[in-house]
Design a protein around this motif. Structure first.
Motif, PDB file in Angstrom:
ATOM      1  N   GLY A   1      41.928  34.029  36.939  1.00 39.05           N
ATOM      2  CA  GLY A   1      42.462  35.144  37.595  1.00 39.05           C
ATOM      3  C   GLY A   1      43.527  34.873  38.236  1.00 39.05           C
ATOM      4  O   GLY A   1      44.064  35.904  38.937  1.00 39.05           O
ATOM      5  N   ASP A   2      44.399  33.642  38.353  1.00 35.72           N
ATOM      6  CA  ASP A   2      45.467  33.294  39.039  1.00 35.72           C
ATOM      7  C   ASP A   2      46.675  33.743  38.484  1.00 35.72           C
ATOM      8  O   ASP A   2      47.403  32.963  37.765  1.00 35.72           O
ATOM      9  N   PHE A   3      46.862  34.966  37.964  1.00 36.14           N
ATOM     10  CA  PHE A   3      48.019  35.434  37.274  1.00 36.14           C
ATOM     11  C   PHE A   3      48.438  36.852  37.846  1.00 36.14           C
ATOM     12  O   PHE A   3      47.799  37.527  38.488  1.00 36.14           O
ATOM     13  N   SER A   4      49.631  37.148  37.309  1.00 36.48           N
ATOM     14  CA  SER A   4      50.160  38.460  37.994  1.00 36.48           C
ATOM     15  C   SER A   4      50.355  39.686  36.966  1.00 36.48           C
ATOM     16  O   SER A   4      50.642  39.491  35.875  1.00 36.48           O
ATOM     17  N   ILE A   5      49.827  40.773  37.476  1.00 29.52           N
ATOM     18  CA  ILE A   5      49.624  41.800  36.637  1.00 29.52           C
ATOM     19  C   ILE A   5      51.109  42.384  36.224  1.00 29.52           C
ATOM     20  O   ILE A   5      51.276  42.856  35.187  1.00 29.52           O
ATOM     21  N   GLU A   6      51.862  42.166  37.142  1.00 28.67           N
ATOM     22  CA  GLU A   6      53.360  42.411  36.829  1.00 28.67           C
ATOM     23  C   GLU A   6      54.035  41.601  35.884  1.00 28.67           C
ATOM     24  O   GLU A   6      55.106  41.981  35.345  1.00 28.67           O
TER      25      GLU A   6
ATOM     26  N   LYS B   1      41.103  40.038  35.576  1.00 27.74           N
ATOM     27  CA  LYS B   1      41.609  39.313  36.899  1.00 27.74           C
ATOM     28  C   LYS B   1      40.296  39.238  37.929  1.00 27.74           C
ATOM     29  O   LYS B   1      40.035  38.299  38.363  1.00 27.74           O
ATOM     30  N   LYS B   2      40.130  40.292  38.443  1.00 27.35           N
ATOM     31  CA  LYS B   2      38.995  40.474  39.361  1.00 27.35           C
ATOM     32  C   LYS B   2      37.858  39.923  38.824  1.00 27.35           C
ATOM     33  O   LYS B   2      37.012  39.306  39.848  1.00 27.35           O
ATOM     34  N   THR B   3      37.472  40.097  37.774  1.00 25.49           N
ATOM     35  CA  THR B   3      36.121  39.358  37.255  1.00 25.49           C
ATOM     36  C   THR B   3      36.427  37.804  37.379  1.00 25.49           C
ATOM     37  O   THR B   3      35.432  37.130  37.814  1.00 25.49           O
ATOM     38  N   LEU B   4      37.216  37.415  36.840  1.00 25.00           N
ATOM     39  CA  LEU B   4      37.565  35.688  36.725  1.00 25.00           C
ATOM     40  C   LEU B   4      37.546  35.481  38.188  1.00 25.00           C
ATOM     41  O   LEU B   4      37.105  34.329  38.825  1.00 25.00           O
ATOM     42  N   ALA B   5      38.288  36.109  39.079  1.00 25.89           N
ATOM     43  CA  ALA B   5      38.438  35.609  40.517  1.00 25.89           C
ATOM     44  C   ALA B   5      37.115  35.654  41.435  1.00 25.89           C
ATOM     45  O   ALA B   5      36.992  34.998  42.292  1.00 25.89           O
TER      46      ALA B   5
END
Lengths: 207, 207
Positions: free
Chosen positions: B15-20, B88-92
């Motif tokens: 989840g350590d990535f940018s949505i942008e 991302k939320k799920t992984l984090a």
């Protein structure tokens, strides 16, 4: 050249939308952008023999036709955000497109004012097909040929006026299976069918 | 239940990535998210008979398997940004997933630690297929059945070790036409073929 026409009933044609909320702010332009990817991009490459025509009926300035693809197309990336950024800049660069001629605003991105009635003369007598649930299967109809045009609705489908116009134009209704799919999946499946037909024709021509 | 397994050689599993900047920051998780849309979402609905298993080999914490879909799946939207935010939320939410059991972290999103060797026992003897260029056409092979598993590479393809493992597992190599396509188009085309087969079987059973 194969042609895909996707009619965006509410898709913004002015560039006045937020990249951070594409579905909510662009009249579902995201649906059309996914069709662009499916029609033009293949593994590590770009189809040079395909053109996508997006009819953008949203926004306050009247319908526009955004044509993407062809030999001059460059810099197309598959992710939605990159495609949306490119299209937003292109639309914003031309607030009052001409009604009869395309302006090439970026490599492979062309804009004009107009809607389906203005686009149809461009088919020039080429075979036209409308993707429509319950119609005869594309696999069963006569081979569409290299220069065919395919007309596809967005998430809200094709409106009755567009269907009637396409009927009068002689477009043939075809379907691609028993499940109602997203527009971009339709484009991918039709493209695959065309790839297979062209490969068979190529093999036959070479034998 | 139909199964798609997409192996993300570098796709982030933390989840350590940018949505942008999804393509640039997530190890091309965007490729896998597009496969999720193609496998699970249809026009105004969700396929309840499909599961996607994303093998996420990127990040520093070892490979993870993110399973998405099935009867409990909800709240899946087709645009890449929404899907990326959800994943991302799920992984984090689960920095150290268990190695043997799935945790359902959101409706229809399940996470475990593991890679292909840990996933293969889940196939339980069901027919397995590997999408591979130049292999016999899926249309020509025996009907895969309702419970088949399909293994697909990401933009960088399947690695030799995965292919060897799948060969030893008895997975059959199949292709879907003459052009090398994006992974999500492969998923859409295989799904369409399965829809057609199931529709034919349904009609035959009902006749």
């Amino acid at each position: 050249m194969r042609h895909f026409v996707v009619i965006g009933q509410s898709a913004d044609g002015t560039g006045d939308f937020s990249i951070e909320d594409l579905p909510g702010s662009s009249g579902r332009l995201d649906v059309l952008l996914r069709c662009v990817r499916a029609a033009l991009l293949v593994s590590h490459g770009l189809r040079k023999d395909a053109l996508v025509h997006l009819i953008l009926r949203g926004g306050s300035a009247g319908a526009r036709i955004l044509r993407i693809g062809g030999p001059s197309a460059k810099f197309l990336r598959p992710d939605e955000r990159s495609l949306a950024t490119l299209v937003k800049k292109t639309l914003a660069a031309c607030p009052t497109p001409a009604p009869e001629t395309y302006a090439e605003l970026r490599p492979g991105l062309f804009l004009r004012a107009g809607d389906l009635p203005q686009l149809l003369p461009e088919t020039g007598g080429a075979p036209c097909f409308v993707l429509h649930e319950g119609a005869p299967d594309l696999r069963e109809v006569a081979a569409p040929g290299r220069a065919a045009w395919f007309f596809i609705g967005d998430h809200s489908g094709l409106d009755a006026a567009a269907l009637a116009l396409l009927d009068r134009h002689g477009a043939r209704r075809v379907s691609i299976g028993p499940v109602s799919l997203h527009s971009d999946d339709v484009v991918a499946i039709v493209s695959n069918e065309l790839d297979r037909l062209e490969s068979t024709r190529g093999a036959e021509a070479g034998s």
